[in-house]
Design a protein around this motif. Sequence first.
Motif, short mmCIF file in Angstrom:
data_model
loop_
_atom_site.label_atom_id
_atom_site.label_comp_id
_atom_site.label_asym_id
_atom_site.label_seq_id
_atom_site.Cartn_x
_atom_site.Cartn_y
_atom_site.Cartn_z
N ALA A 125 31.33 43.85 20.00
CA ALA A 125 31.50 42.71 19.11
C ALA A 125 31.39 43.22 17.60
O ALA A 125 31.78 42.46 16.76
CB ALA A 125 30.59 41.67 19.51
N THR A 126 30.71 44.00 17.43
CA THR A 126 30.51 44.73 16.10
C THR A 126 30.54 46.22 16.04
O THR A 126 29.68 46.90 15.51
CB THR A 126 29.12 44.04 15.47
N PRO A 127 31.78 46.75 16.37
CA PRO A 127 31.76 48.23 16.16
C PRO A 127 31.55 48.68 14.95
O PRO A 127 32.08 48.12 13.86
CB PRO A 127 33.26 48.46 16.81
N SER A 128 30.97 49.68 14.76
CA SER A 128 30.67 50.32 13.78
C SER A 128 31.25 51.88 13.64
O SER A 128 31.40 52.35 14.91
CB SER A 128 29.26 50.56 13.35
N PRO A 129 31.60 52.54 12.61
CA PRO A 129 32.23 53.77 12.64
C PRO A 129 31.41 55.12 13.29
O PRO A 129 31.82 55.88 13.68
CB PRO A 129 32.76 53.96 11.15
N GLY A 130 30.26 54.89 13.08
CA GLY A 130 29.14 56.28 13.30
C GLY A 130 29.54 56.52 14.93
O GLY A 130 29.60 57.91 15.08
N PRO A 131 29.31 55.67 15.94
CA PRO A 131 29.65 56.11 17.31
C PRO A 131 31.09 56.65 17.44
O PRO A 131 31.11 57.66 18.04
CB PRO A 131 29.35 54.89 17.96
N PHE A 132 31.90 56.30 16.70
CA PHE A 132 33.42 56.87 16.80
C PHE A 132 33.56 58.20 16.39
O PHE A 132 34.08 59.17 16.63
CB PHE A 132 34.64 55.75 16.13
N VAL A 133 32.76 58.46 15.12
CA VAL A 133 32.70 59.82 14.52
C VAL A 133 32.00 60.84 15.66
O VAL A 133 32.34 61.75 15.83
CB VAL A 133 32.22 59.67 13.24
N LEU A 134 30.84 60.30 16.03
CA LEU A 134 30.05 61.12 16.93
C LEU A 134 30.89 61.36 18.50
O LEU A 134 30.90 62.56 18.86
CB LEU A 134 28.77 60.24 17.34
N VAL A 135 31.37 60.45 19.07
CA VAL A 135 32.16 60.55 20.53
C VAL A 135 33.44 60.93 20.09
O VAL A 135 34.08 62.00 20.69
CB VAL A 135 31.82 59.37 21.06
N GLY A 136 34.33 60.17 19.48
CA GLY A 136 35.86 60.20 19.28
C GLY A 136 36.09 61.33 18.53
O GLY A 136 37.08 62.28 18.54
N PHE A 137 35.33 61.82 17.63
CA PHE A 137 35.63 62.92 16.86
C PHE A 137 34.91 64.24 17.27
O PHE A 137 35.31 65.21 17.57
CB PHE A 137 35.44 62.65 15.10
N ILE A 146 42.66 71.11 15.79
CA ILE A 146 42.01 70.47 16.48
C ILE A 146 41.09 69.28 15.84
O ILE A 146 40.87 68.30 16.20
CB ILE A 146 41.38 71.20 17.59
N LEU A 147 40.62 69.64 14.81
CA LEU A 147 39.88 68.76 13.76
C LEU A 147 40.44 67.67 13.58
O LEU A 147 40.39 66.35 13.38
CB LEU A 147 38.96 69.65 12.75
N LEU A 148 41.90 67.95 12.94
CA LEU A 148 42.90 66.73 12.43
C LEU A 148 43.18 65.87 13.61
O LEU A 148 43.04 64.75 13.42
CB LEU A 148 43.93 67.39 11.82
N ASN A 149 43.53 66.77 14.81
CA ASN A 149 44.02 65.85 15.92
C ASN A 149 42.95 64.94 16.29
O ASN A 149 43.07 63.78 16.54
CB ASN A 149 44.54 66.47 17.03
N HIS A 150 41.87 65.31 16.49
CA HIS A 150 40.53 64.30 16.87
C HIS A 150 40.17 63.33 15.85
O HIS A 150 39.50 62.51 16.34
CB HIS A 150 39.59 65.24 17.46
N ALA A 151 40.21 63.79 14.67
CA ALA A 151 40.22 62.59 13.53
C ALA A 151 41.21 61.57 13.83
O ALA A 151 40.73 60.39 13.69
CB ALA A 151 40.29 63.29 12.23
N VAL A 152 42.34 61.99 14.04
CA VAL A 152 43.28 60.81 14.55
C VAL A 152 42.82 60.13 15.73
O VAL A 152 43.10 58.82 15.72
CB VAL A 152 44.82 61.51 14.73
N PHE A 153 42.54 60.65 16.68
CA PHE A 153 42.00 60.19 17.88
C PHE A 153 41.00 59.05 17.78
O PHE A 153 40.93 57.97 18.02
CB PHE A 153 41.38 61.03 18.81
N ALA A 154 39.68 59.73 16.87
CA ALA A 154 38.60 58.72 16.72
C ALA A 154 39.04 57.80 15.72
O ALA A 154 38.69 56.47 15.95
CB ALA A 154 37.46 59.50 15.85
N GLY A 155 40.07 57.78 14.65
CA GLY A 155 40.36 56.72 13.74
C GLY A 155 41.11 55.65 14.57
O GLY A 155 40.86 54.46 14.25
N ALA A 156 41.98 56.07 15.60
CA ALA A 156 42.68 55.07 16.52
C ALA A 156 41.56 54.36 17.41
O ALA A 156 42.02 53.09 17.53
CB ALA A 156 43.58 55.95 17.39
#
Length: 164
Positions: free
Chosen positions: A95-107, A141-151
């Motif tokens: 309900a209240t996603p924050s960017p930190g977990p997406f940086v940690l997992v998605g990136f 790989i860093l760039l691609n996974h930044a796109v993945f996490a951002g999405a």
Amino acid sequence: MDTALTFTLVVGIGATVALDVWARQLRRWLGIAGADWGLVGQWLSGLPAGRLVHTSDGFEIPSRGERALGWTFHYLVGLVYAAAYPLVWGTGFLATPSPGPFVLVGFGLSTLAGLCVLTPAMGGGLFASRTSDQGRRIALILLNHAVFAGAQYALALGLVTRPT
């Protein structure tokens, strides 16, 4: 449908599609080839026989089945990453996603998995150390996974129900 399941499906599949669209655009714009999921399927097919690293020895063009297996694996991994958010941070996070977990997992986690599991499994060595263009591969790989996490994050925000 359950909120966590909806989140997992939308974020997992959606972010993986975004990554694939990004990879296709890189190929179109810059001629940079993306991951060959057929080769990943070949690697997966060899695991039961104890072949932990895909090599070019006896290399054959991936079959349709190997391509399907590789692509299925790619999307299942995207779903697993998405499932991590409600599993680790709880359903309240949805309900209240924050960017930190997406940086940690998605990136972070997905980048490490690519550099420490998939790249070595495909014969490229740990952190692409057996490739002739290690720095370029790591940067990509860093760039691609930044796109993945951002999405992932954008899709998570899009799922948040706003009060009316």
